[in-house]
Design an enzyme around this catalytic site. Structure first.
Site, PDB file in Angstrom:
ATOM      1  N   ASP A 161      -6.164  73.664 -72.168  1.00  0.00           N
ATOM      2  CA  ASP A 161      -5.198  72.827 -72.672  1.00  0.00           C
ATOM      3  C   ASP A 161      -4.211  73.550 -73.588  1.00  0.00           C
ATOM      4  O   ASP A 161      -3.820  72.799 -74.691  1.00  0.00           O
ATOM      5  CB  ASP A 161      -5.820  71.529 -73.443  1.00  0.00           C
ATOM      6  CG  ASP A 161      -7.093  70.934 -72.775  1.00  0.00           C
ATOM      7  OD1 ASP A 161      -6.701  71.022 -71.180  1.00  0.00           O
ATOM      8  OD2 ASP A 161      -7.937  70.569 -73.178  1.00  0.00           O
ATOM      9  N   GLU A 218      -2.215  62.733 -66.816  1.00  0.00           N
ATOM     10  CA  GLU A 218      -2.843  63.025 -68.502  1.00  0.00           C
ATOM     11  C   GLU A 218      -1.604  64.382 -68.616  1.00  0.00           C
ATOM     12  O   GLU A 218      -0.860  64.782 -67.914  1.00  0.00           O
ATOM     13  CB  GLU A 218      -4.232  63.601 -68.139  1.00  0.00           C
ATOM     14  CG  GLU A 218      -4.589  65.006 -67.265  1.00  0.00           C
ATOM     15  CD  GLU A 218      -5.894  64.879 -67.193  1.00  0.00           C
ATOM     16  OE1 GLU A 218      -6.885  64.198 -67.523  1.00  0.00           O
ATOM     17  OE2 GLU A 218      -6.382  66.072 -66.554  1.00  0.00           O
TER      18      GLU A 218
END
Ligand code: 6LW
Length: 519
Positions: free
Chosen positions: A16, A184
């Site tokens: 991420d 997302e």
């Protein structure tokens, strides 16, 4: 549009990624889940060599991960900079802290306690400011609590007061991708007349992808780009898979770059990623107002990376690369009489909060070793995915002059033990990982090979166990994290010294254990 960046850019457990450029210097942050210190910050001026300059969450009060289960905790940060202030916004999953914004004037720290934004009912928050200076938080409306945990309501956004953390309006739904699962990781960018909304979709496994939309206002409406998904490795023969969850930044040569997560699976057909999700980079070109992204290329650093800690001074434990599980490194480890001392709770890595400190395994070919003196306790060297998937090499005194080494290969509901007895009251334990030399379709050759060696005072290498690394890979463990390797104490007080790590992912990697691996 070939990539000139090393890939992985940030090897090992570094998912991420989010990156910001300030005065020609890059700062990149990644997720840290249940580990402390949390949220590593990496710095670079050339996008090639990166230094781990610190961690945002150095205090338990900041992270709130004391009680959070493995795999939960600090998820998916966004780093931004405005008017001399660095902001990191993040959701701390399964923690009462929820969405928090940390600030600092120096990214090396110290960072603030964090301002909660309780109205974010989701994950992966982004922070952006419109031309008038209004702050917006944009997030993935994945409901982790409430009436229907697990429900996904796409991408949402609201205007926020960053001083109080208060929402200034109710959430509005935004463009949520091309229809793949789990929209997302949203990020918003201003470019020319447009606002661009970048998201990930398809889930963080093999289907992972990046898509984009644009609109005239930061609030939307956004319309999807002509060539979504922009980035997706599924179904290709790329050695880097699961590519997604990207952030955009201008590279040193003026070309834009995506930083994104990906994995390096080993094997043909069904394949296994020993190290979990890592950070990669790839160049981006703009064509007719839309980004065109090169597929991520594998380009590991050549040569061998070596790291040593004698563990004779407390300063060595302040290195930002040490991790502990849901507690501070200083809560479980101290330097006493010139060596590392750790006391065990009676359980090894099966504990949710073990007496363990470790470092990210960053190379597929790697050796991690440490000297263990189990005179007043039992402990050793462990490889951890979580409390259910791990390997421990435990040393205990068998007689005054000999040490018994037990390797436990632990999987849910399955434990296999291996024993060897070596001379001396101190033993060097080593965990080596190696890529298989060749793949044969369907023969189970996927994943890596894990070899655990003990060396007693006679200097002889004794292989205690050789394991199939598929069982300690991201896919098998269904884990968002990666491998962390280091010393642990099971019971009593155990002394350690001379921690060494070496790794190499170049064409030749490291020599095979047995071909004499010198540490
Ligand atoms: C991250 C989200 C994701 O917040 O995994 O499935 C989460 N996708 O983008 C943890 O890395």
């Amino acid at each position: 549009m070939a990539s000139s960046y090393p890939n992985p850019l940030m090897p090992g457990f570094n998912p991420d990624p989010s990156c910001v450029r300030v005065d020609g210097v890059y700062y990149l942050v990644t997720s840290s889940f249940e580990y402390m210190p949390g949220l590593p910050v990496y710095r670079s001026t050339d996008f090639v060599s990166w230094e781990h300059i610190g961690n945002i969450a150095e205090r338990m009060s900041q992270s709130g991960v004391a009680e959070t289960p493995s795999g939960m905790g600090i998820w998916a940060p966004t780093i931004r900079h405005r008017d001399g202030v660095f902001y990191v916004i993040v959701v701390i999953a399964a923690s009462p802290r929820g969405c928090v914004v940390f600030t600092a004037s120096d990214p090396a720290g110290p960072w603030s306690e964090g301002t909660p934004i309780p109205s974010v009912d989701g994950i992966d928050p982004d922070l952006a400011w419109d031309d008038a200076g209004n702050a917006y938080v944009t997030y993935s409306a994945y409901r982790m609590a409430g009436e229907e945990p697990g429900r996904h309501d796409g991408i949402e956004q609201f205007r926020v007061d960053l001083t109080t953390g208060e929402a200034l309006e109710s959430p509005r739904p935004l463009w949520s991708g091309t229809g793949l699962q789990f929209p997302e990781a949203p990020h918003l960018y201003r470019r020319g007349a447009f606002w661009y909304l970048l998201i990930a979709e398809g889930g963080t496994e093999r289907g992972h992808a990046v898509s984009i939309a644009r609109g005239a206002s930061i609030e939307g409406p956004f319309s999807g780009g002509p060539a979504n998904p922009l980035l997706r490795a599924a179904g290709t023969s790329s050695p880097v898979q699961n590519t997604g969850h990207a952030d955009l930044v201008e590279g040193p040569d003026g070309t834009d770059v995506f930083v994104a997560l990906g994995v390096r699976p080993l094997g043909t057909g069904l394949s296994f990623s020993p190290l979990g999700r890592e950070t990669f980079a790839t160049p981006v070109e703009w064509v007719d107002g839309w980004p065109v992204v090169a597929p991520i290329e594998l380009a590991p650093h050549d040569g061998v990376c070596a790291e040593r800690f004698g563990l004779s001074s407390a300063a060595e434990l302040a290195d930002p690369g040490w991790l502990a599980v849901g507690q501070l490194v200083g809560d479980v480890a101290a330097v006493i009489d010139g060596c590392l001392a750790m006391s065990g709770p009676g359980v090894s890595l099966d504990a949710r909060r073990p007496a363990f400190i470790g470092r990210r395994q960053r190379h597929l070919d790697s050796d991690t070793s440490i000297r263990v003196r189990p005179r007043d306790g039992i402990g050793g060297l462990g490889l951890r995915y979580n409390e259910r998937f791990h390997i421990t090499a435990t040393a205990r005194s068998s007689t005054a002059e000999r040490t018994l080494v037990t390797v436990v290969a632990a999987l849910p509901g399955i434990r296999q033990s291996f024993h060897e007895d070596v001379p001396g009251d101190e033993v060097m334990l080593r965990i080596s990982t190696r890529r298989p030399r060749r793949f044969m379709p369907n023969d189970g050759a996927g994943g890596d090979r894990i070899v655990i060696t003990a060396v007693g005072t006679d200097g002889r290498d004794v292989v205690v166990a050789e394991l199939d690394g598929r069982f300690w890979s991201a896919e098998t463990a269904a884990s968002f994290t990666g491998r962390v390797i280091g010393p642990f104490a099971e019971s009593g007080e155990v002394r350690f010294r001379d921690f060494a790590y070496q790794g190499g992912d170049g064409r030749n990697g490291l020599a095979q254990p047995g071909e004499r691996v010198e540490l």
